[in-house]
Scaffold this active site. Sequence first.
Site, PDB file in Angstrom:
ATOM      1  N   GLU A 126      72.272  61.017  36.804  1.00 19.36           N
ATOM      2  CA  GLU A 126      73.389  60.715  37.697  1.00 19.36           C
ATOM      3  C   GLU A 126      73.422  61.734  38.834  1.00 19.36           C
ATOM      4  O   GLU A 126      73.983  62.830  38.665  1.00 19.36           O
ATOM      5  CB  GLU A 126      74.709  60.788  36.927  1.00 19.36           C
ATOM      6  N   GLY A 180      80.814  57.822  42.410  1.00 21.34           N
ATOM      7  CA  GLY A 180      82.085  57.467  43.037  1.00 21.34           C
ATOM      8  C   GLY A 180      82.062  57.449  44.549  1.00 21.34           C
ATOM      9  O   GLY A 180      83.108  57.412  45.190  1.00 21.34           O
ATOM     10  N   HIS A 223      78.421  65.188  31.217  1.00 24.31           N
ATOM     11  CA  HIS A 223      78.716  64.490  32.478  1.00 24.31           C
ATOM     12  C   HIS A 223      79.023  65.548  33.541  1.00 24.31           C
ATOM     13  O   HIS A 223      79.621  66.587  33.230  1.00 24.31           O
ATOM     14  CB  HIS A 223      79.901  63.541  32.282  1.00 24.31           C
ATOM     15  N   GLU A 225      81.260  65.746  35.645  1.00 27.54           N
ATOM     16  CA  GLU A 225      82.681  66.083  35.731  1.00 27.54           C
ATOM     17  C   GLU A 225      83.070  67.090  34.646  1.00 27.54           C
ATOM     18  O   GLU A 225      83.994  67.872  34.813  1.00 27.54           O
ATOM     19  CB  GLU A 225      83.523  64.794  35.658  1.00 27.54           C
ATOM     20  N   LYS A 257      86.328  56.828  32.093  1.00 32.34           N
ATOM     21  CA  LYS A 257      86.889  58.113  32.532  1.00 32.34           C
ATOM     22  C   LYS A 257      88.383  58.200  32.176  1.00 32.34           C
ATOM     23  O   LYS A 257      88.795  57.675  31.147  1.00 32.34           O
ATOM     24  CB  LYS A 257      86.626  58.329  34.026  1.00 32.34           C
TER      25      LYS A 257
HETATM   26  P1  PGA Z   1      80.628  55.588  39.334  1.00 30.92           P
HETATM   27  O1  PGA Z   1      80.614  56.691  38.179  1.00 30.92           O
HETATM   28  O2  PGA Z   1      79.919  54.368  38.817  1.00 30.92           O
HETATM   29  O3  PGA Z   1      82.081  55.345  39.612  1.00 30.92           O
HETATM   30  O4  PGA Z   1      79.912  56.180  40.506  1.00 30.92           O
HETATM   31  C1  PGA Z   1      79.473  56.853  37.365  1.00 30.92           C
HETATM   32  C2  PGA Z   1      79.698  57.969  36.376  1.00 30.92           C
HETATM   33  O5  PGA Z   1      80.289  58.983  36.730  1.00 30.92           O
HETATM   34  O6  PGA Z   1      79.293  57.871  35.204  1.00 30.92           O
END
Ligand code: PGA
Length: 247
Positions: A165, A171, A95, A97, A12
């Site tokens: 995911e 997170g 993703h 995000e 990230k």
């Molecule tokens: P994380 O993130 O392992 O920190 O939960 C996974 C991701 O967003 O790909």
Amino acid sequence: MAPRSLIVGNWKMNMNCLSSKTLAADIIQNVSSKTIELAICPPFVYLLPVSLLLSSSKVLLGGQDCHNYKSGAHTGDIAPEMLVDLGCTYVILGHSERRICHNENNLVVRSKAKAAIEAGLIPIICVGETENERSAGKALEVVDKQIRGSLPERLNSNNLVVAYEPIWAIGTGRIPNIEYISIVHSHIRNILGDICYDAVNIRVLYGGSVKPDNAKKLMSVINVNGALVGSSSLQAADFLAIAEEMS
Ligand code: PGA
């Protein structure tokens, strides 16, 4: 036979130039020869120094996003060809995000995936439901729409990886129970069966709070073929421990 497993580290927007090189070097030095396929996805600006280190290792490189055009007036964007130029094999697309903070809908993800494949990259296409969608019992429906809407045509196990995911698990330190993951992953496998001729060989990764202490349990789920790892990919020891548990 199950598809060859894959563990991808999504750094990230973390690290600096020095810590990126240190982390990559640590991973290369300590990776076991038996470990399954590993890839790391640093921020764009650190791809080159990391790529130079990885060139003599079996750890692969990926980008965290790409544009759907080859070149042109797109300030701040990165073409898939540029990622190939720096030695990338993979690119993470869609993703949550990016879907949420950059308003990337399925059509955008689909056009990026098409461009990535044309450039010779393997897109890792992310899907997953929000907490509210999960509570409303809509996870399967959401994932179904995202996959059918985000995947371009003519995909197969050589040019596609899917990552499930659940957004509420990213997170947060929370992961769905094994039964839930199993249901969603077999649903994804069935959808891929409608779209791709060799769906059985397509890697479907789980992502969201993957840690060394839950990796083995996650990997025991049928149709989980590896992991997309965020925060635990920022420490070589944790990332490699996950890879060991999943090998
Ligand atoms: P994380 O993130 O392992 O920190 O939960 C996974 C991701 O967003 O790909």
